[in-house]
Scaffold this active site. Structure first.
Site, PDB file in Angstrom:
ATOM      1  N   LYS A  54      25.475   5.236  28.140  1.00 30.08           N
ATOM      2  CA  LYS A  54      26.550   5.318  27.142  1.00 30.08           C
ATOM      3  C   LYS A  54      26.329   4.282  26.050  1.00 30.08           C
ATOM      4  O   LYS A  54      26.421   4.581  24.861  1.00 30.08           O
ATOM      5  CB  LYS A  54      27.910   5.066  27.800  1.00 30.08           C
ATOM      6  CG  LYS A  54      28.474   6.252  28.523  1.00 30.08           C
ATOM      7  CD  LYS A  54      29.692   5.872  29.333  1.00 30.08           C
ATOM      8  CE  LYS A  54      30.049   6.981  30.311  1.00 30.08           C
ATOM      9  NZ  LYS A  54      30.888   6.549  31.414  1.00 30.08           N
ATOM     10  N   GLN A  98      35.222   2.859  33.435  1.00 28.04           N
ATOM     11  CA  GLN A  98      34.360   3.674  34.297  1.00 28.04           C
ATOM     12  C   GLN A  98      35.011   3.879  35.663  1.00 28.04           C
ATOM     13  O   GLN A  98      35.472   2.927  36.302  1.00 28.04           O
ATOM     14  CB  GLN A  98      32.994   2.989  34.441  1.00 28.04           C
ATOM     15  CG  GLN A  98      31.972   3.766  35.228  1.00 28.04           C
ATOM     16  CD  GLN A  98      31.475   5.029  34.517  1.00 28.04           C
ATOM     17  OE1 GLN A  98      31.520   5.128  33.294  1.00 28.04           O
ATOM     18  NE2 GLN A  98      31.030   5.995  35.281  1.00 28.04           N
ATOM     19  N   ASP A 121      38.476   9.251  27.058  1.00 29.51           N
ATOM     20  CA  ASP A 121      38.253  10.076  28.248  1.00 29.51           C
ATOM     21  C   ASP A 121      39.291  11.188  28.348  1.00 29.51           C
ATOM     22  O   ASP A 121      39.109  12.141  29.118  1.00 29.51           O
ATOM     23  CB  ASP A 121      38.399   9.211  29.520  1.00 29.51           C
ATOM     24  CG  ASP A 121      37.064   8.822  30.127  1.00 29.51           C
ATOM     25  OD1 ASP A 121      36.103   9.597  29.987  1.00 29.51           O
ATOM     26  OD2 ASP A 121      37.002   7.750  30.753  1.00 29.51           O
TER      27      ASP A 121
HETATM   28  N1  GUN Z   1      32.690   8.405  36.093  1.00 27.53           N
HETATM   29  C1  GUN Z   1      31.907   9.515  36.095  1.00 27.53           C
HETATM   30  N2  GUN Z   1      32.144  10.264  34.994  1.00 27.53           N
HETATM   31  C2  GUN Z   1      33.091   9.609  34.290  1.00 27.53           C
HETATM   32  C3  GUN Z   1      33.740   9.880  33.048  1.00 27.53           C
HETATM   33  O1  GUN Z   1      33.508  10.896  32.378  1.00 27.53           O
HETATM   34  N3  GUN Z   1      34.661   8.948  32.657  1.00 27.53           N
HETATM   35  C4  GUN Z   1      34.950   7.835  33.381  1.00 27.53           C
HETATM   36  N4  GUN Z   1      35.872   6.993  32.903  1.00 27.53           N
HETATM   37  N5  GUN Z   1      34.361   7.564  34.541  1.00 27.53           N
HETATM   38  C5  GUN Z   1      33.441   8.443  34.980  1.00 27.53           C
END
Ligand code: GUN
Length: 305
Positions: A54, A98, A121
């Protein structure tokens, strides 16, 4: 007949390119770059890989990336304090915490502390409600990526029968809402659904998000249907040999039995290289959208739900 393979990797690169072009124009006009803050608590290896990717892609599209890595024993108070600080920061337009968080932390509480307009998100209860009532919201990244691929592949989705396999808050439920907004007839099927094969086989669109390796077989799919595979499952692959410790090597498979389904479907996303790359591309698109909304600028077309 063999299905068309939907190249998520190439499509994600196109989305990132579009985001980068907008970022360049907006930054030269307004001075401030869009900024995405990612918070990682603990050392979960898969989460570390996601967060690294990311951060790298955020910088590649010209945005600021702020990474906050906290130890696994971080208190709820400290984490919430950090989220509040990021809510207030004018340089931060998107915030992602996350998941999963260590078990002593209340994920719902933490996510609902994020300012909804910075919740890239789309997990905040306000964004969930806005999406469900057809109001302007932030759509969760994975379902948004699936929607973009479906629109690209099929054009208008209006009137199509869509079956979403799986009812998670992160994928299944928001996916169903997005498909409904695009005027599909939507069914959510799950582990208790009776005759799930027949339900699935009636669909023009199948989105598989169940987290079970290769569960969706050829008889679940109507000939010519479009199949989107959200699954990322690691399975033993003894045919690839053994690791140093003698255990079998592993490979990644989706929720769809790809080889047999590809003989029936009209179009299908592979795993890897399908939905996966679209998720981060959509995170960047959402960060751009959040930046535009924060600055009363027109939202980028084609990058939102
Ligand atoms: N963990 C795995 N995929 C995601 C996601 O798309 N967003 C977040 N916040 N955590 C994750």
């Amino acid at each position: 007949m063999s299905a068309k393979v939907i190249d998520g990797k190439a499509f994600a690169a196109k989305v990132r390119e579009q985001v980068a072009e907008h970022v360049q124009t907006l930054t030269s006009k307004h001075g401030v770059k869009p900024g995405l803050a990612v918070v990682l608590v603990g050392e979960d290896p898969a989460s570390q890989v996601y967060v690294r990717n990311k951060g790298k892609q955020t910088v590649e599209v010209g945005m600021n990336s702020f990474e906050h890595r906290l130890p696994a024993d971080t208190s709820e108070e400290t984490l919430i304090g950090l989220v509040r600080q990021l809510n207030e920061s004018p340089d931060v337009h998107g915030i992602l915490v996350q998941l999963p968080l260590p078990s002593h932390l209340d994920s719902d509480l933490v996510i609902n502390t994020i300012a909804p307009e910075k919740d890239v998100d789309g997990f905040h209860i306000s964004n969930v409600g806005l999406l469900g009532t057809g109001q302007k919201s932030m759509a969760p990244c994975t379902p948004l990526g699936c929607l973009m691929m479906l629109r690209e592949e099929l054009g208008s989705l209006s009137g199509l029968n869509a079956v979403v396999l799986g009812r998670s808050n992160i994928v299944g439920k928001p996916m169903a809402q997005l498909l409904l907004r695009d005027s599909c007839t939507v069914t959510i099927a799950h582990s208790r659904t009776k005759d799930i094969e027949a339900v699935s086989a009636a669909a023009d669109i199948v989105v598989a998000a169940v987290g079970r390796p290769e569960m969706v077989k050829a008889n679940w799919i109507k000939p010519g249907a479009t199949v989107i595979d959200v699954g990322i499952n690691r399975v033993d692959a003894p045919e690839l040999g053994t690791k140093e410790d003698g255990s079998p090597k592993t490979r990644i498979v989706g929720d769809v039995a790809y080889d047999e389904v590809a003989k029936v479907a009209g179009a299908i996303t592979p795993v890897p290289g399908g939905v996966g790359p679209m998720t981060i591309a959509c995170l960047l698109a959402n960060t751009l959208t959040a930046y535009c909304r924060a600055n009363d600028l027109p939202e980028p077309t084609g990058l939102t739900a």
